[in-house]
Design an enzyme around this catalytic site. Sequence first.
Site, PDB file in Angstrom:
ATOM      1  N   SER A 115      29.394  51.588  46.181  1.00 37.85           N
ATOM      2  CA  SER A 115      28.217  50.803  45.809  1.00 37.85           C
ATOM      3  C   SER A 115      26.896  51.567  45.941  1.00 37.85           C
ATOM      4  CB  SER A 115      28.167  49.509  46.623  1.00 37.85           C
ATOM      5  OG  SER A 115      29.249  48.683  46.239  1.00 37.85           O
TER       6      SER A 115
ATOM      7  N   LYS B 266      32.747  37.951  52.939  1.00 39.55           N
ATOM      8  CA  LYS B 266      32.273  37.111  51.830  1.00 39.55           C
ATOM      9  C   LYS B 266      32.191  35.630  52.180  1.00 39.55           C
ATOM     10  CE  LYS B 266      33.681  40.312  48.257  1.00 39.55           C
ATOM     11  NZ  LYS B 266      34.432  40.563  47.022  1.00 39.55           N
TER      12      LYS B 266
ATOM     13  N   ASP C 115      31.414  38.519  41.389  1.00 38.11           N
ATOM     14  CA  ASP C 115      32.736  39.138  41.176  1.00 38.11           C
ATOM     15  C   ASP C 115      33.405  38.623  39.902  1.00 38.11           C
ATOM     16  OD1 ASP C 115      32.775  40.774  43.419  1.00 38.11           O
ATOM     17  OD2 ASP C 115      33.582  39.197  44.704  1.00 38.11           O
TER      18      ASP C 115
ATOM     19  N   GLY D 143      40.816  35.228  49.098  1.00 36.08           N
ATOM     20  CA  GLY D 143      39.411  35.204  48.686  1.00 36.08           C
ATOM     21  C   GLY D 143      39.173  35.857  47.330  1.00 36.08           C
TER      22      GLY D 143
HETATM   23  P1  ATR Z   1      41.397  38.756  49.882  1.00 38.47           P
HETATM   24  O1  ATR Z   1      40.157  38.104  50.413  1.00 38.47           O
HETATM   25  O2  ATR Z   1      41.249  40.221  49.568  1.00 38.47           O
HETATM   26  O3  ATR Z   1      42.025  37.997  48.761  1.00 38.47           O
HETATM   27  P2  ATR Z   1      43.182  37.596  51.811  1.00 38.47           P
HETATM   28  O4  ATR Z   1      42.417  36.327  51.807  1.00 38.47           O
HETATM   29  O5  ATR Z   1      43.682  38.160  53.101  1.00 38.47           O
HETATM   30  O6  ATR Z   1      42.385  38.784  51.136  1.00 38.47           O
HETATM   31  O7  ATR Z   1      44.412  37.418  50.809  1.00 38.47           O
HETATM   32  C1  ATR Z   1      45.311  38.436  50.578  1.00 38.47           C
HETATM   33  C2  ATR Z   1      46.282  37.989  49.484  1.00 38.47           C
HETATM   34  O8  ATR Z   1      47.234  39.034  49.243  1.00 38.47           O
HETATM   35  C3  ATR Z   1      47.077  36.748  49.858  1.00 38.47           C
HETATM   36  O9  ATR Z   1      47.332  36.026  48.666  1.00 38.47           O
HETATM   37  C4  ATR Z   1      48.367  37.367  50.412  1.00 38.47           C
HETATM   38  O10 ATR Z   1      49.480  36.517  50.351  1.00 38.47           O
HETATM   39  P3  ATR Z   1      49.714  35.407  51.534  1.00 38.47           P
HETATM   40  O11 ATR Z   1      48.691  34.332  51.296  1.00 38.47           O
HETATM   41  O12 ATR Z   1      51.084  34.931  51.334  1.00 38.47           O
HETATM   42  O13 ATR Z   1      49.496  36.147  52.829  1.00 38.47           O
HETATM   43  C5  ATR Z   1      48.555  38.524  49.470  1.00 38.47           C
HETATM   44  N1  ATR Z   1      49.389  39.620  49.962  1.00 38.47           N
HETATM   45  C6  ATR Z   1      49.070  40.535  50.899  1.00 38.47           C
HETATM   46  N2  ATR Z   1      50.064  41.428  51.055  1.00 38.47           N
HETATM   47  C7  ATR Z   1      51.046  41.066  50.194  1.00 38.47           C
HETATM   48  C8  ATR Z   1      52.341  41.593  49.863  1.00 38.47           C
HETATM   49  N3  ATR Z   1      52.816  42.689  50.467  1.00 38.47           N
HETATM   50  N4  ATR Z   1      53.077  40.961  48.924  1.00 38.47           N
HETATM   51  C9  ATR Z   1      52.593  39.864  48.303  1.00 38.47           C
HETATM   52  N5  ATR Z   1      51.392  39.314  48.575  1.00 38.47           N
HETATM   53  C10 ATR Z   1      50.626  39.904  49.494  1.00 38.47           C
END
Ligand code: ATR
Length: 274
Positions: free
Chosen positions: A18, A67, A104, A132
């Site tokens: 950024s 966020k 975003d 998020g």
């Molecule tokens: P962000 O704000 O970046 O979206 P987050 O709120 O922690 O981060 O969400 C991460 C997302 O990635 C979630 O949808 C998570 O699935 P879960 O809700 O079941 O935890 C998903 N995610 C993370 N690692 C994953 C993996 N190895 N396989 C599938 N989904 C994954």
Amino acid sequence: MAIDRYAVFGQPIQHSKSPRIHQLFAEQTGQSLSYVAQEVPAETFTDAADAFFSQGGKGLNCTVPLKELAWAYADKNTGRAGLSKAVNTLVLQEDGGILGDNTDGCGLVSDLMLNHGIALSGSRILILGAGGASRGIIAPLCQQTPHSLTIANRSIDKAVNLATEFSDMTTVTGCGFAALAGQQYDLILNATSASLSDQLPPLPENLLAKHGVCYDLAYGNQPTAFVRWGWSQHAAKSLDGLGMLVEQAAEAFFIWRGVRPDTRAVIELLDKSR
Ligand code: ATR
């Protein structure tokens, strides 16, 4: 006169592009400003933001994991930030109040439609993930009148709950990955954090329609696991989120400075230097 100060807060932040993007925008548009990256953990966000604005800061970008906190911090949020319950752009207003916005989703839509010529109207869209990152893009995508929008997530209840929140916008449904078997989509967006550890959600074969497009909201110097998956599925395009990053920054820059930078030149420059 002191130059206007901006910053991005997040953790980790050392690899953030950024500052470079906003410096390029400033040079291109003849604006005089400074923009720095500051490592800020969730625990100290409120104090750090208070200090930044009380010392004359004009605007902040907030990234992972801040966020949702930024949304709660703002005195007032725009409609799109309210829908996403997440804020990536804070703006000091003339009355001293702080406005929260989320650029975003419109950054993603601009990259898809304007930079890549991808039609969203009438298309079957699949979002992987229900965190998020997904929350911020649902309303802007729905505004482009897709045929349907499906949210698939490892924890099924999160996908179903998120879909319910947006159910008055378009045909939005939530499900687990197994329920995707037999379905086809024109656009598959990866909004899981799996990419960051070079992993992929378990996706059935034939999920991508002929001439379909894959898009990973994450980006890296190397193609992400999801971008590589798109290639293996013969995607017409398999893209990462570099364009979205520059477009969301351009929208923030416009909110702060009232000038719209040329994003294409900046995307090309960053793409070449990875
Ligand atoms: P962000 O704000 O970046 O979206 P987050 O709120 O922690 O981060 O969400 C991460 C997302 O990635 C979630 O949808 C998570 O699935 P879960 O809700 O079941 O935890 C998903 N995610 C993370 N690692 C994953 C993996 N190895 N396989 C599938 N989904 C994954």
